[in-house]
Design a protein around this motif. Structure first.
Motif, PDB file in Angstrom:
ATOM      1  N   TRP A  27      -4.318  80.908   5.155  1.00  0.00           N
ATOM      2  CA  TRP A  27      -5.168  82.032   5.535  1.00  0.00           C
ATOM      3  C   TRP A  27      -4.338  83.307   5.651  1.00  0.00           C
ATOM      4  CZ3 TRP A  27      -9.751  83.848   5.343  1.00  0.00           C
ATOM      5  CH2 TRP A  27     -10.160  84.885   6.172  1.00  0.00           C
ATOM      6  N   ASN A  28      -3.159  83.207   6.251  1.00  0.00           N
ATOM      7  CA  ASN A  28      -2.291  84.374   6.396  1.00  0.00           C
ATOM      8  C   ASN A  28      -1.806  84.872   5.039  1.00  0.00           C
ATOM      9  OD1 ASN A  28      -2.599  84.120   9.148  1.00  0.00           O
ATOM     10  ND2 ASN A  28      -0.696  83.021   9.423  1.00  0.00           N
ATOM     11  N   SER A  29      -1.628  83.951   4.093  1.00  0.00           N
ATOM     12  CA  SER A  29      -1.281  84.370   2.728  1.00  0.00           C
ATOM     13  C   SER A  29      -2.408  85.211   2.149  1.00  0.00           C
ATOM     14  CB  SER A  29      -1.030  83.157   1.828  1.00  0.00           C
ATOM     15  OG  SER A  29       0.095  82.453   2.265  1.00  0.00           O
ATOM     16  N   PHE A  32       3.010  82.849  10.690  1.00  0.00           N
ATOM     17  CA  PHE A  32       2.512  84.085  10.075  1.00  0.00           C
ATOM     18  C   PHE A  32       3.515  84.590   9.046  1.00  0.00           C
ATOM     19  CE2 PHE A  32      -0.952  84.461  13.002  1.00  0.00           C
ATOM     20  CZ  PHE A  32      -1.802  85.416  12.480  1.00  0.00           C
ATOM     21  N   GLY A  33       4.795  84.545   9.398  1.00  0.00           N
ATOM     22  CA  GLY A  33       5.831  84.952   8.447  1.00  0.00           C
ATOM     23  C   GLY A  33       5.845  84.070   7.218  1.00  0.00           C
ATOM     24  N   THR A  34       5.678  82.772   7.407  1.00  0.00           N
ATOM     25  CA  THR A  34       5.637  81.833   6.282  1.00  0.00           C
ATOM     26  C   THR A  34       4.461  82.152   5.357  1.00  0.00           C
ATOM     27  OG1 THR A  34       6.668  80.122   7.632  1.00  0.00           O
ATOM     28  CG2 THR A  34       5.509  79.381   5.662  1.00  0.00           C
ATOM     29  N   GLY A  35       3.316  82.470   5.936  1.00  0.00           N
ATOM     30  CA  GLY A  35       2.160  82.847   5.130  1.00  0.00           C
ATOM     31  C   GLY A  35       2.441  84.074   4.283  1.00  0.00           C
ATOM     32  N   ASP A  36       3.148  85.045   4.863  1.00  0.00           N
ATOM     33  CA  ASP A  36       3.476  86.247   4.098  1.00  0.00           C
ATOM     34  C   ASP A  36       4.480  85.936   2.983  1.00  0.00           C
ATOM     35  OD1 ASP A  36       3.508  89.263   3.750  1.00  0.00           O
ATOM     36  OD2 ASP A  36       5.631  88.780   3.979  1.00  0.00           O
TER      37      ASP A  36
END
Length: 195
Positions: free
Chosen positions: A171-173, A27-31
């Motif tokens: 998707w998280n991005s 999730f952090g990587t996506g952000d």
């Protein structure tokens, strides 16, 4: 030892911690990815920490339980003679339940928690949900069903959350970009002017 072997061993020995750490990291990587592709903004490490927190503390545990529930669901009726067709039919059944049951609830959960983690008021949660829930759900339905049929038909249940998390980097991005829409995109509520 390969990364997958290390992950599988960790998942067997420490399933909750492994799911929590990997989901939070992804999730952090996506952000981080969202922030780097968003033009003109300075990097906001607190935003990444909120995303990682949500992934680790909220989604990892809900996702793990959800995939265990889905693993027990089968297409109602008599099994077919072909085991592969049964797997696909069961995968379609699980995907339908996932996309019609979990997605419509998981999306507002994400926006609500992220908005509260930003120290915003409940009214702002309502505004964010009103603006983002349906558009996000529509994009979700364009991406996830095909992947989930594959994931829920073929991937072993202990690796399904990880498979989802890998696609979830992108998707998280998307979620992060949508969640961080600038003020000009949102209704502005000015304080009353004293007379």
């Amino acid at each position: 030892m390969s990364l997958l072997a290390f992950y599988t061993t960790s998942l067997k020995k420490h399933p909750r911690i492994t799911n929590s750490l990997t989901t939070g990291f992804l999730f952090g990587t996506g952000d981080v990815l969202a922030q780097f592709i968003s033009p003109g903004d300075d990097y906001d490490y607190k935003r990444t920490l909120r995303a990682a927190f949500y992934g680790s503390v909220v989604f990892a545990f809900i996702g793990d339980k959800w995939y265990k529930i889905l693993s027990k669901i089968k297409f109602p009726g008599q099994p077919l003679a072909n085991p592969r067709l049964n797997m696909i039919r069961n995968g379609i059944t699980k995907t339908s339940i996932d996309q019609l049951g979990f997605a419509p609830l998981g999306i507002p959960l994400y926006y609500s928690i992220m908005t509260l983690l930003e120290n915003k008021k409940f009214e702002e949660v309502q505004i964010k949900l009103k603006e983002n829930w349906l558009p996000t759900l529509k994009v979700n339905w364009m991406i996830w069903p095909i992947f989930q049929i594959f994931n829920l038909s073929i991937i072993p249940v202990q690796h399904q959350l990880m498979a989802v998390n890998i696609l979830s980097i992108f998707w998280n991005s998307y979620l992060s970009l949508r969640n961080a829409k600038k003020g000009e995109d949102l209704p502005v509520h000015s304080p009353p002017v004293p007379e």
